[in-house]
Design a protein around this motif. Structure first.
Motif: not given
Length: 209
Positions: A67-69, A74-76, A202-205, A207-208
């Motif tokens: 989806k593209g994250i 994520c921070y918000l 990243k640890k949670e898999g 890709e940011i």
């Protein structure tokens, strides 16, 4: 789903189950023994369900990555859950409603001039009136693009990261930004360090971008 019941689940190690569901390893080993003995009870059924859940979440994580994250989203979401004390995944409607309420504020206290607050809200003018606003549309649009399970998995990962940060910095008190001391705001700023959060994502898999 058939692969989940054709021996795939037997190859899953205990560690993912311990990490994801916080079930003691000895308990999982005892449940596994009952499976090998051919026992059919709630323990064996529950263990199978948890293993299936792990596989589904791994596949869903790959779907989320397609989806593209963005880190900003994520921070918000992390700040939204932290400040509003969200402790479990929300439905589409509750997520959207609570996010919008969180994102637009009229408080111009000194707390909102701290670097930590400025990372979340910016000053804007709407119809000649000044507000502080977190630009939530990216996060809301991202959430709306997900299936119910994808949204659940995304929120679960954000909540896991949040809980780890809160535990590390002992952020167990009720969060109320208005009235926070400069030292408390500094602690929040330190706790939610961009580099560390990216490593945790990243640890949670995830890709940011």
């Amino acid at each position: 789903m058939s692969d989940l019941h054709n021996g795939v689940k037997m190859r899953i190690a205990y560690k993912p189950l311990v990490d994801r569901f916080d079930i003691p390893r000895p308990t999982l080993i005892e449940w596994q023994k009952k499976i090998k003995l051919g026992s059919k009870d709630w323990r064996t059924t529950h263990l199978q369900y948890l293993r299936d859940q792990i596989l589904l979440e791994e596949e869903t994580t790959q779907e989320l990555n397609k989806k593209g994250i963005s880190f900003k989203e994520c921070y918000l979401c992390l700040m939204f859950f932290f400040i509003k004390e969200i402790k479990e995944p929300l439905s589409y409607s509750r997520f959207s409603l609570k996010l919008r309420k969180f994102s637009i504020i009229k408080d111009f206290g000194v707390e909102f001039h701290h670097p930590f607050s400025k990372k979340i809200w910016e000053e804007v003018k709407v119809d000649g009136k000044e507000y502080k606003m977190a630009f939530y549309m990216g996060l809301e649009n991202f959430a709306q693009s997900l299936s119910s399970f994808q949204l659940y998995c995304f929120q679960t990962k954000i909540l896991k990261i949040l809980n780890e940060i809160k535990e590390k910095y002992q952020l167990t008190h009720k969060i109320k930004l208005s009235g926070s001391t400069w030292q408390e705001l500094h602690t929040y700023d330190k706790a939610f360090n961009e580099k560390v959060i990216k490593e945790m994502l990243k640890k949670e898999g995830l890709e940011i971008n």
